[in-house]
Design a protein around this motif. Sequence first.
Motif, PDB file in Angstrom:
ATOM      1  N   LEU A  13       0.834  -1.210   0.000  1.00  7.76           N
ATOM      2  CA  LEU A  13       0.000   0.000   0.000  1.00  7.76           C
ATOM      3  C   LEU A  13       0.867   1.258   0.000  1.00  7.76           C
ATOM      4  O   LEU A  13       0.549   2.230  -0.702  1.00  7.76           O
ATOM      5  CB  LEU A  13      -0.940  -0.008   1.207  1.00  7.76           C
ATOM      6  CG  LEU A  13      -2.065  -1.043   1.160  1.00  7.76           C
ATOM      7  CD1 LEU A  13      -2.801  -1.081   2.507  1.00  7.76           C
ATOM      8  CD2 LEU A  13      -3.034  -0.727   0.031  1.00  7.76           C
ATOM      9  N   LEU A  14       1.939   1.243   0.769  1.00  6.89           N
ATOM     10  CA  LEU A  14       2.852   2.391   0.762  1.00  6.89           C
ATOM     11  C   LEU A  14       3.477   2.584  -0.618  1.00  6.89           C
ATOM     12  O   LEU A  14       3.589   3.714  -1.107  1.00  6.89           O
ATOM     13  CB  LEU A  14       3.947   2.205   1.816  1.00  6.89           C
ATOM     14  CG  LEU A  14       3.507   2.313   3.270  1.00  6.89           C
ATOM     15  CD1 LEU A  14       4.649   1.903   4.203  1.00  6.89           C
ATOM     16  CD2 LEU A  14       3.030   3.714   3.584  1.00  6.89           C
ATOM     17  N   ASN A  15       3.864   1.484  -1.267  1.00  9.42           N
ATOM     18  CA  ASN A  15       4.426   1.572  -2.615  1.00  9.42           C
ATOM     19  C   ASN A  15       3.401   2.109  -3.613  1.00  9.42           C
ATOM     20  O   ASN A  15       3.747   2.872  -4.516  1.00  9.42           O
ATOM     21  CB  ASN A  15       4.968   0.217  -3.072  1.00  9.42           C
ATOM     22  CG  ASN A  15       6.334  -0.075  -2.483  1.00  9.42           C
ATOM     23  OD1 ASN A  15       7.088   0.831  -2.145  1.00  9.42           O
ATOM     24  ND2 ASN A  15       6.647  -1.346  -2.368  1.00  9.42           N
ATOM     25  N   ASP A  16       2.131   1.717  -3.456  1.00 10.26           N
ATOM     26  CA  ASP A  16       1.077   2.258  -4.324  1.00 10.26           C
ATOM     27  C   ASP A  16       0.948   3.771  -4.156  1.00 10.26           C
ATOM     28  O   ASP A  16       0.808   4.504  -5.134  1.00 10.26           O
ATOM     29  CB  ASP A  16      -0.267   1.597  -4.013  1.00 10.26           C
ATOM     30  CG  ASP A  16      -0.385   0.190  -4.557  1.00 10.26           C
ATOM     31  OD1 ASP A  16       0.455  -0.204  -5.394  1.00 10.26           O
ATOM     32  OD2 ASP A  16      -1.326  -0.518  -4.137  1.00 10.26           O
ATOM     33  N   GLU A  17       0.998   4.228  -2.905  1.00 10.50           N
ATOM     34  CA  GLU A  17       0.912   5.668  -2.644  1.00 10.50           C
ATOM     35  C   GLU A  17       2.120   6.403  -3.218  1.00 10.50           C
ATOM     36  O   GLU A  17       1.977   7.482  -3.785  1.00 10.50           O
ATOM     37  CB  GLU A  17       0.799   5.934  -1.142  1.00 10.50           C
ATOM     38  CG  GLU A  17      -0.514   5.487  -0.534  1.00 10.50           C
ATOM     39  CD  GLU A  17      -1.699   6.262  -1.062  1.00 10.50           C
ATOM     40  OE1 GLU A  17      -1.585   7.496  -1.247  1.00 10.50           O
ATOM     41  OE2 GLU A  17      -2.740   5.633  -1.309  1.00 10.50           O
ATOM     42  N   LEU A  18       3.295   5.819  -3.075  1.00  9.03           N
ATOM     43  CA  LEU A  18       4.496   6.436  -3.635  1.00  9.03           C
ATOM     44  C   LEU A  18       4.404   6.509  -5.158  1.00  9.03           C
ATOM     45  O   LEU A  18       4.744   7.525  -5.766  1.00  9.03           O
ATOM     46  CB  LEU A  18       5.743   5.653  -3.209  1.00  9.03           C
ATOM     47  CG  LEU A  18       6.151   5.807  -1.736  1.00  9.03           C
ATOM     48  CD1 LEU A  18       7.221   4.777  -1.379  1.00  9.03           C
ATOM     49  CD2 LEU A  18       6.633   7.212  -1.456  1.00  9.03           C
ATOM     50  N   ALA A  20       1.690   6.600  -6.975  1.00  4.34           N
ATOM     51  CA  ALA A  20       0.673   7.593  -7.340  1.00  4.34           C
ATOM     52  C   ALA A  20       1.218   9.008  -7.233  1.00  4.34           C
ATOM     53  O   ALA A  20       0.775   9.908  -7.952  1.00  4.34           O
ATOM     54  CB  ALA A  20      -0.555   7.432  -6.445  1.00  4.34           C
ATOM     55  N   ALA A  21       2.192   9.207  -6.343  1.00  3.61           N
ATOM     56  CA  ALA A  21       2.806  10.532  -6.175  1.00  3.61           C
ATOM     57  C   ALA A  21       4.007  10.718  -7.097  1.00  3.61           C
ATOM     58  O   ALA A  21       4.699  11.728  -7.011  1.00  3.61           O
ATOM     59  CB  ALA A  21       3.223  10.721  -4.719  1.00  3.61           C
ATOM     60  N   LYS A  23       6.770   8.925  -7.109  1.00  2.00           N
ATOM     61  CA  LYS A  23       8.015   8.650  -6.395  1.00  2.00           C
ATOM     62  C   LYS A  23       8.393   7.174  -6.553  1.00  2.00           C
ATOM     63  O   LYS A  23       7.536   6.342  -6.838  1.00  2.00           O
ATOM     64  CB  LYS A  23       7.859   9.002  -4.921  1.00  2.00           C
ATOM     65  CG  LYS A  23       7.600  10.473  -4.694  1.00  2.00           C
ATOM     66  CD  LYS A  23       7.490  10.794  -3.237  1.00  2.00           C
ATOM     67  CE  LYS A  23       7.263  12.295  -3.077  1.00  2.00           C
ATOM     68  NZ  LYS A  23       7.190  12.676  -1.678  1.00  2.00           N
TER      69      LYS A  23
END
Length: 67
Positions: A13-18, A20-21, A23
């Motif tokens: 989930l953290l990788n998905d957020e990164l 999407a940003a 990063k």
Amino acid sequence: MLSAPIFASIIALLNDELAAAGKPPLGFINPLIYSSGGSALNDITTGSNPGCGVQGFPAAEGWDPVR
């Protein structure tokens, strides 16, 4: 090891957020966790993980492949 799939899901989930940003992903996270884990982690500094007729990896201070 019941927590391993849950922890892996959180990292995903953290990788998905990164992503999407725009990063880069966290990548191989073990050294990052051990370098900033603080008191939440227990560093194994002695022993090894022998098996299958081999000595295994020796434990040392900081991150190493022994669990």
